[in-house]
Design a protein around this motif. Structure first.
Motif, PDB file in Angstrom:
ATOM      1  N   LYS A 271       0.839  -1.202   0.000  1.00 21.30           N
ATOM      2  CA  LYS A 271       0.000   0.000   0.000  1.00 21.30           C
ATOM      3  C   LYS A 271       0.874   1.252   0.000  1.00 21.30           C
ATOM      4  N   ILE A 272       1.497   1.479  -1.155  1.00 19.69           N
ATOM      5  CA  ILE A 272       2.386   2.621  -1.281  1.00 19.69           C
ATOM      6  C   ILE A 272       1.901   3.564  -2.365  1.00 19.69           C
ATOM      7  N   ILE A 273       1.564   3.015  -3.475  1.00 25.32           N
ATOM      8  CA  ILE A 273       1.120   3.780  -4.632  1.00 25.32           C
ATOM      9  C   ILE A 273       0.454   2.772  -5.578  1.00 25.32           C
ATOM     10  N   SER A 274      -0.550   3.203  -6.279  1.00 20.56           N
ATOM     11  CA  SER A 274      -1.188   2.326  -7.256  1.00 20.56           C
ATOM     12  C   SER A 274      -0.150   1.881  -8.281  1.00 20.56           C
ATOM     13  N   TYR A 275      -0.089   0.568  -8.563  1.00 23.24           N
ATOM     14  CA  TYR A 275       0.954   0.096  -9.479  1.00 23.24           C
ATOM     15  C   TYR A 275       0.760   0.665 -10.876  1.00 23.24           C
ATOM     16  N   THR A 276      -0.484   0.965 -11.263  1.00 20.99           N
ATOM     17  CA  THR A 276      -0.713   1.561 -12.580  1.00 20.99           C
ATOM     18  C   THR A 276      -0.254   3.008 -12.636  1.00 20.99           C
ATOM     19  N   ALA A 277      -0.031   3.617 -11.465  1.00 19.80           N
ATOM     20  CA  ALA A 277       0.424   5.010 -11.433  1.00 19.80           C
ATOM     21  C   ALA A 277       1.911   5.147 -11.729  1.00 19.80           C
ATOM     22  N   ILE A 278       2.640   4.046 -11.737  1.00 19.14           N
ATOM     23  CA  ILE A 278       4.083   4.116 -11.948  1.00 19.14           C
ATOM     24  C   ILE A 278       4.428   4.454 -13.395  1.00 19.14           C
ATOM     25  N   ALA A 279       3.666   3.905 -14.345  1.00 18.98           N
ATOM     26  CA  ALA A 279       4.035   4.044 -15.760  1.00 18.98           C
ATOM     27  C   ALA A 279       4.256   5.487 -16.210  1.00 18.98           C
ATOM     28  N   PRO A 280       3.365   6.443 -15.899  1.00 20.20           N
ATOM     29  CA  PRO A 280       3.594   7.813 -16.382  1.00 20.20           C
ATOM     30  C   PRO A 280       4.905   8.434 -15.903  1.00 20.20           C
ATOM     31  N   VAL A 281       5.272   8.171 -14.636  1.00 18.81           N
ATOM     32  CA  VAL A 281       6.515   8.753 -14.124  1.00 18.81           C
ATOM     33  C   VAL A 281       7.728   7.948 -14.560  1.00 18.81           C
ATOM     34  N   LYS A 282       7.540   6.661 -14.759  1.00 16.84           N
ATOM     35  CA  LYS A 282       8.630   5.822 -15.259  1.00 16.84           C
ATOM     36  C   LYS A 282       9.020   6.246 -16.672  1.00 16.84           C
ATOM     37  N   ASP A 283       8.019   6.490 -17.500  1.00 15.36           N
ATOM     38  CA  ASP A 283       8.286   6.884 -18.882  1.00 15.36           C
ATOM     39  C   ASP A 283       8.961   8.240 -18.984  1.00 15.36           C
ATOM     40  N   THR A 284       8.682   9.119 -18.022  1.00 18.14           N
ATOM     41  CA  THR A 284       9.222  10.490 -18.061  1.00 18.14           C
ATOM     42  C   THR A 284      10.347  10.712 -17.054  1.00 18.14           C
ATOM     43  N   ARG A 285      10.684   9.656 -16.290  1.00 19.25           N
ATOM     44  CA  ARG A 285      11.779   9.716 -15.307  1.00 19.25           C
ATOM     45  C   ARG A 285      11.561  10.819 -14.271  1.00 19.25           C
ATOM     46  N   ILE A 286      10.323  10.952 -13.813  1.00 19.02           N
ATOM     47  CA  ILE A 286      10.010  11.908 -12.747  1.00 19.02           C
ATOM     48  C   ILE A 286      10.105  11.169 -11.411  1.00 19.02           C
ATOM     49  N   PRO A 287      10.915  11.623 -10.472  1.00 19.79           N
ATOM     50  CA  PRO A 287      11.007  10.948  -9.179  1.00 19.79           C
ATOM     51  C   PRO A 287       9.733  11.112  -8.355  1.00 19.79           C
ATOM     52  N   VAL A 288       9.498  10.137  -7.486  1.00 27.16           N
ATOM     53  CA  VAL A 288       8.335  10.141  -6.596  1.00 27.16           C
ATOM     54  C   VAL A 288       8.820   9.991  -5.160  1.00 27.16           C
ATOM     55  N   LYS A 289       8.322  10.821  -4.279  1.00 28.27           N
ATOM     56  CA  LYS A 289       8.596  10.677  -2.852  1.00 28.27           C
ATOM     57  C   LYS A 289       7.329  10.222  -2.143  1.00 28.27           C
ATOM     58  N   VAL A 290       7.445   9.182  -1.324  1.00 30.32           N
ATOM     59  CA  VAL A 290       6.340   8.702  -0.502  1.00 30.32           C
ATOM     60  C   VAL A 290       6.633   9.132   0.931  1.00 30.32           C
ATOM     61  N   LEU A 291       5.825  10.068   1.439  1.00 28.58           N
ATOM     62  CA  LEU A 291       6.082  10.689   2.742  1.00 28.58           C
ATOM     63  C   LEU A 291       4.915  10.472   3.699  1.00 28.58           C
ATOM     64  N   ASN A 292       5.181  10.711   4.979  1.00 22.61           N
ATOM     65  CA  ASN A 292       4.172  10.555   6.029  1.00 22.61           C
ATOM     66  C   ASN A 292       3.617  11.920   6.419  1.00 22.61           C
ATOM     67  N   SER A 293       2.319  12.102   6.253  1.00 17.53           N
ATOM     68  CA  SER A 293       1.677  13.365   6.622  1.00 17.53           C
ATOM     69  C   SER A 293       1.819  13.678   8.099  1.00 17.53           C
ATOM     70  N   PHE A 294       2.001  12.638   8.912  1.00 18.56           N
ATOM     71  CA  PHE A 294       2.018  12.817  10.359  1.00 18.56           C
ATOM     72  C   PHE A 294       3.431  12.750  10.951  1.00 18.56           C
ATOM     73  N   ASN A 295       4.424  12.601  10.094  1.00 19.56           N
ATOM     74  CA  ASN A 295       5.813  12.569  10.543  1.00 19.56           C
ATOM     75  C   ASN A 295       6.663  13.221   9.456  1.00 19.56           C
ATOM     76  N   LEU A 296       6.544  14.520   9.356  1.00 14.64           N
ATOM     77  CA  LEU A 296       7.122  15.249   8.229  1.00 14.64           C
ATOM     78  C   LEU A 296       8.644  15.268   8.235  1.00 14.64           C
ATOM     79  N   GLU A 297       9.258  14.915   9.352  1.00 15.69           N
ATOM     80  CA  GLU A 297      10.715  14.891   9.419  1.00 15.69           C
ATOM     81  C   GLU A 297      11.301  13.615   8.817  1.00 15.69           C
TER      82      GLU A 297
END
Length: 463
Positions: A271-297
């Motif tokens: 449960k990190i990101i929809s697997y189908t959501a990877i393709a658009p950023v993979k094709d364009t080499r855009i990095p993705v950060k997965v962060l915690n809304s409740f632990n911003l540090e």
């Protein structure tokens, strides 16, 4: 660091659960906006409030589906009233005029519900309401709290175009979507925009909703179209854990994943990101950060392309576990007969069953499939074609994930450790077989062994 083209931020679920979190969303968007060049675009994509941990409440989207699919008026109105009351409770803190603008969305849906059967071409007015309401709340709060920032609200018709002319559970038409977003983005340079995820338009310009979980896809397809520098996905976890926390708790988060690793892990239920959501950023080499809304540090997990080889743990970064598989043994699979395998596998496909070949011998092939209620028609057709078939349910798929598993292993590779570990646990031959691809090595074991196998594998790979 300044981001020249811009950033896309996606929030939903517990990250937007109450008025306090709404305020946090506004401040986080403002902080990201400050990091973007004056000609770049900052875009916040919002999904509806999810089910909170320990809560007995249904997800708002589940309620919305109950509304449109209800067989009787009583069920439809009861489900909508629960949904409506929870959406109205989210309006705490808004000024009267701002509250009226959000309530206009709620009232539009209410009129549909109480006017009788809801036409299919209006279904998305219900199913997309949690996202549209949430985005409007964030926009209104931002405009009130930080009026000097250039806030802009976008709606369902400003971005994604779906495949076909359906109204719910739609896929994204990526080429048409990217072209549409590029056209609609003109004039958004330097703006701080807010938009609902999950909603789109079809070929007839009617509002529709996408497949469940596609708010992540809403974010990444927008990022691809806008040539964004970064996508930020907020959740209530410190990034991505290497193992299901319900099996092994307290493990540190994975610091980095390649696109292929993230796609494989997400595809197996992480449960990190929809697997189908990877393709658009993979094709364009855009990095993705997965962060915690409740632990911003916490640095969370970053998904990107330019990563050095991972040499620890035999190259394994994560262990996925998925229950609910059936192993199907198909006899009469002589490899000396051309077309036999193709004929069998087309039979699975004709019954709407996706298969994975996991083992071969001289006359038998074993397939793993996700469990379905009735395999009888498939088994009968295979028998009619000369293939005795036996099916055994109650298996889990255990998958080692890592892009460098074939390369690094300190004398033993990941496959060898997996097989040795399973052998020591007394898993009988025939109950496990390795299925490989470049990023993921899988074994199928009895479900009652899942926890023990994952724990033992993790310990073995850590040595």
């Amino acid at each position: 660091m300044k981001y020249n083209n811009g950033i896309v931020i996606k929030k939903g679920g517990s990250s937007v659960a109450d008025p306090q979190q709404h305020l946090a969303c506004v401040h986080q968007l403002a902080k990201w906006y400050d990091k973007v060049d004056q000609k770049g675009i900052t875009l916040g994509i919002f999904s509806g409030k999810g089910k909170l941990p320990g809560s007995q409440e249904k997800k708002l989207t589940d309620l919305a589906y109950q509304v449109i699919l209800a067989k009787d008026t009583s069920t439809r109105e009861k489900s909508f009233n629960e949904m409506y009351n929870r959406l109205e409770a989210d309006l705490v803190g808004l000024k009267p005029e701002a509250k009226k603008r959000v309530q206009a969305l709620h009232q539009e849906a209410k009129k549909l519900v109480y006017n009788g059967d809801i036409p299919k071409n209006k279904w998305a007015t219900i199913t997309g309401l949690p996202e549209r309401s949430k985005a409007r709340i964030i926009y209104e709060l931002g405009s009130e709290m930080l009026p000097l920032l250039p806030w802009t609200i976008l709606d369902y018709n400003m971005g994604i175009i779906s495949e076909g002319n359906g109204y719910i559970d739609q896929d994204i038409n990526s080429p048409a979507t990217i072209k549409n977003i590029e056209n609609k983005a003109r004039g958004l340079e330097g703006r701080l925009a807010v938009a609902p995820g999950f909603v789109a338009i079809n070929q007839n310009q009617e509002m529709v909703t996408l497949g469940r979980g596609y708010s992540d896809d809403s974010a990444t397809i927008h990022a691809a179209a806008l040539f964004s520098d970064l996508v930020v996905i907020y959740s209530d976890q410190d990034g991505v854990k290497p193992v299901d926390p319900k099996i092994i708790s307290g493990l540190p988060s994975i610091s980095t994943l390649t696109y292929d690793e993230a796609e494989a892990f997400a595809g197996l239920g992480a449960k990190i990101i929809s697997y189908t959501a990877i393709a658009p950023v993979k094709d364009t080499r855009i990095p993705v950060k997965v962060l915690n809304s409740f632990n911003l540090e916490h640095p969370g997990t970053e998904i990107r392309a330019d990563l050095p080889p991972y040499t620890k743990n035999c190259g394994v970064k994560a262990i996925a576990s998925v229950p609910g598989y059936t192993l199907v043994d198909v006899q009469g699979m002589s490899m000396n007969k051309p077309g036999v395998a193709a004929n069998v596998e087309s039979t699975f496909a004709n019954h709407g069953i996706s298969v994975e070949c996991i083992a071969d011998d001289a006359s038998k092939r074993t397939y793993a499939i996700l469990e379905i209620e009735n395999l009888g028609p498939l088994i009968k057709e295979l028998k009619d074609k000369g293939h005795y078939t036996d099916a055994s349910s109650g298996y889990s798929r255990i998958a080692l994930i890592g892009e460098w598993m074939q390369t690094y292993g300190n004398g033993q590779n990941a496959d060898q450790i997996m097989m040795k570990t399973l052998s020591k646990m007394g898993v009988r031959k025939g109950l496990v077989s390795i299925a490989r691809n470049p990023v993921m090595h899988s074994a199928y074991v009895r479900e009652n062994l899942t926890r023990a196998v994952v724990k033992r594998l993790y310990t073995s790979l850590e040595r």
